[in-house]
Design an enzyme around this catalytic site. Structure first.
Site, short mmCIF file in Angstrom:
data_model
loop_
_atom_site.label_atom_id
_atom_site.label_comp_id
_atom_site.label_asym_id
_atom_site.label_seq_id
_atom_site.Cartn_x
_atom_site.Cartn_y
_atom_site.Cartn_z
N ARG A 157 18.33 -22.70 44.52
CA ARG A 157 17.62 -21.52 45.02
C ARG A 157 18.23 -21.14 46.36
O ARG A 157 18.09 -21.88 47.33
CB ARG A 157 16.13 -21.84 45.15
CG ARG A 157 15.35 -20.71 45.71
CD ARG A 157 13.84 -20.92 45.69
NE ARG A 157 13.27 -19.80 46.38
CZ ARG A 157 12.61 -19.87 47.54
NH1 ARG A 157 12.34 -21.03 48.10
NH2 ARG A 157 12.20 -18.78 48.13
N HIS A 168 14.45 -13.36 51.95
CA HIS A 168 14.01 -14.53 52.73
C HIS A 168 14.19 -14.18 54.21
O HIS A 168 14.96 -14.79 54.94
CB HIS A 168 14.82 -15.77 52.32
CG HIS A 168 14.21 -17.08 52.74
ND1 HIS A 168 14.00 -18.14 51.88
CD2 HIS A 168 13.76 -17.52 53.94
CE1 HIS A 168 13.48 -19.15 52.52
NE2 HIS A 168 13.32 -18.81 53.79
N GLU A 220 7.65 -16.38 50.79
CA GLU A 220 6.59 -16.62 51.77
C GLU A 220 6.10 -15.35 52.48
O GLU A 220 6.33 -15.15 53.67
CB GLU A 220 7.03 -17.68 52.80
CG GLU A 220 7.35 -19.01 52.13
CD GLU A 220 7.76 -20.11 53.10
OE1 GLU A 220 7.87 -19.84 54.31
OE2 GLU A 220 7.95 -21.25 52.65
N ASN A 276 5.52 -22.94 47.63
CA ASN A 276 6.18 -23.74 48.67
C ASN A 276 5.11 -24.58 49.35
O ASN A 276 4.15 -24.01 49.89
CB ASN A 276 6.84 -22.84 49.71
CG ASN A 276 7.97 -21.98 49.13
OD1 ASN A 276 8.27 -22.06 47.94
ND2 ASN A 276 8.57 -21.16 49.96
N TYR A 310 4.11 -27.87 51.99
CA TYR A 310 4.55 -28.81 53.01
C TYR A 310 3.45 -29.71 53.55
O TYR A 310 3.69 -30.86 53.84
CB TYR A 310 5.18 -28.06 54.20
CG TYR A 310 6.52 -27.44 53.86
CD1 TYR A 310 7.69 -28.15 54.04
CD2 TYR A 310 6.60 -26.16 53.31
CE1 TYR A 310 8.92 -27.61 53.70
CE2 TYR A 310 7.83 -25.61 52.97
CZ TYR A 310 8.99 -26.35 53.16
OH TYR A 310 10.21 -25.81 52.81
N GLU A 334 9.76 -24.78 47.10
CA GLU A 334 10.17 -25.51 48.30
C GLU A 334 9.20 -26.64 48.54
O GLU A 334 7.99 -26.45 48.41
CB GLU A 334 10.11 -24.64 49.58
CG GLU A 334 11.20 -23.66 49.75
CD GLU A 334 11.07 -22.88 51.06
OE1 GLU A 334 10.49 -23.40 52.05
OE2 GLU A 334 11.54 -21.73 51.08
#
Ligand code: IFM
Length: 447
Positions: free
Chosen positions: A78, A122, A167, A293, A295, A353
């Site tokens: 990606r 992005h 995002e 994504n 985290y 991600e």
């Protein structure tokens, strides 16, 4: 059993990067200025005054980087396409040299047996479009659709999977409300309109991509976060719900339910005048997949009450933290995936991600990043649990291939599976990269 065996044979094991974070070459071959070029040259915006003018020099070293991916054994990559490389001013004539770079990259990936998953946006908006108002300006969404259609028309004969926007929360919140990211504006009302136009760009971009290449598989990549209340006090719970609305539901409800979350809209007192008839239909058009994504989690609280007023026990934000200051919370990945698959009719899901920055050290030519290996293993396990619970998970992209430019944090956080020496541009695969190679294919670390 190795954690890799928890996933099906056709699972996509990928790595993710973004154009501005790795490419460098900000003016090469007719590239136009992006908002990040402008922002990172503004004194005081980037830690240590770091600049992404060179970054990983991927614009010149891309062949080596494809070879490293092949060595690790990933079957998906990606990356993102820099809009101002392809359309220097955002609109107008396509820059042949700019699209030519991605054309060659795609061919090299396919030859290496790696499926390309380009992201169309992005964060490196052409500066010319920001000068015309940026994302708070509705016409930016239409400019994005034209750009998306043109790129898919050019590469869609070889590229099937596309991500529209990476995002959207970061684009709107960090770029236009908090001002920590380019273009650095602090305008709460404009940020709400920016969020809507970014989502509209996603919807219009899907339409344009499908018109250019009917067999594309296309979706968005949203960043999701667990918002944990500090206590069971109703005020803390309300803050957690609102934070969840701002971060998660604001970007998922429109694409799956064709509406913005009522609690968040009311709390932000948003008049929704920028939402025109038909917008939510475009935004909620079915996606071929959705990217998440993930985290971390954040413990949140109502600042107006004291701990003495809170029922016990209090939730301590005491999990291990990364270089970014983010808590390590693998269970959150499973919990959010299961929650979203209950709340929405999810199409196939990719983790687009997930990864971690720790203070790595290069010692005698090696990086023994056991913390990252463990982080990946625990998050893979959480993803496997979500899959076992019925979430239609199809792939997992690790952030990131190699240490790169981490936006306002410059080069301090190292997220890579591969160490980048920013002076020499040498790449050194970290222990986690070798571990991933073993996980994917059973190959063992070369001696
Ligand atoms: O580096 C970023 C990436 O560009 C977007 N998602 C989060 C990563 C780590 O902060």
């Amino acid at each position: 059993m190795s954690i890799g065996q928890s996933f099906p044979d056709d699972f996509v094991w990928g790595v993710a990067t973004a154009s501005y974070q790795i490419e460098g070459a900000p003016e090469a071959d007719g590239k136009g200025e992006s908002i990040w070029d402008r922002f990172s040259r503004t004194p005081g915006k980037i830690r240590n005054g770091d600049s992404a003018d060179v970054a990983c020099d991927h614009y010149n070293l891309w062949r080596d980087d494809v070879a490293i991916m092949k060595q690790i054994g990933v079957n998906g990559y990606r990356f993102s396409i820099s809009w101002p490389r392809v359309f220097p001013n955002g609109t107008g004539a396509m820059n042949p040299a700019g699209i030519g770079f991605y054309d060659r990259l795609v061919d090299a990936l396919l030859e290496a047996g790696i499926t390309p998953f380009p992201t169309l946006y992005h964060w490196d908006l052409p500066q010319a479009l920001e000068d015309a108002g940026g994302w708070p300006n509705r016409s930016t969404a239409f400019a994005f659709a034209d750009y998306a259609g043109a790129v898919v028309e050019r590469l869609g004969d070889r590229v099937q999977h596309w991500v529209t926007i990476n995002e959207p929360w970061c684009v709107a919140e960090l770029g236009y409300r908090v001002g920590e990211h380019a273009p650095g504006r602090r305008e709460p009302k404009a940020a709400l309109d920016a969020a809507h136009h970014v989502l509209l760009a996603h919807g219009l971009g899907m339409e344009a991509a499908r018109a250019a290449a009917p067999d594309v598989s296309i979706g968005i990549a949203s960043n999701i976060d667990v918002k944990t209340p500090r206590s069971a006090h109703p005020a803390d719970i309300r803050v957690a719900e609102l934070e969840d609305a701002y971060r998660n539901r604001w970007y998922l409800d429109p694409v799956f339910l064709a509406q913005y979350p009522h609690d968040g809209v009311a709390a932000r007192n948003w008049d929704q005048t920028s939402v025109l008839p038909g917008d939510l239909d475009a935004i909620s058009a079915p996606m071929d997949f959705v990217g998440f994504n993930y985290y971390s989690r954040t413990v949140v609280q109502d600042e107006s009450i004291s701990d003495a007023e809170r029922p016990q026990p209090l939730v301590e934000a005491d999990l291990p933290r990364t270089t970014m200051g983010w808590e390590v919370y693998p269970d959150g990945l499973r919990d959010l995936l299961v929650r979203f698959s209950d709340a929405y009719e999810l199409p196939p899901v990719y983790i687009t991600e997930s990864g971690v920055a720790f203070p790595d050290e290069l010692v005698d030519g090696a990086v023994h990043d056991e913390g990252r290996r463990r982080y990946l293993e625990e998050h893979f396990a959480a993803a496997a649990e979500a899959q076992a619970a019925g979430v239609p998970l199809r792939g997992y992209f690790i952030w990131t291939l190699m240490d790169n430019f981490e936006w306002a944090m410059g080069y301090t956080p190292r997220f890579g599976l591969v160490w980048t020496d920013f002076d020499t541009q040498e790449r050194i695969i970290k222990d986690s990269g070798y571990w991933l190679a073993e996980t994917i294919s059973g190959r063992s670390k070369p001696r």
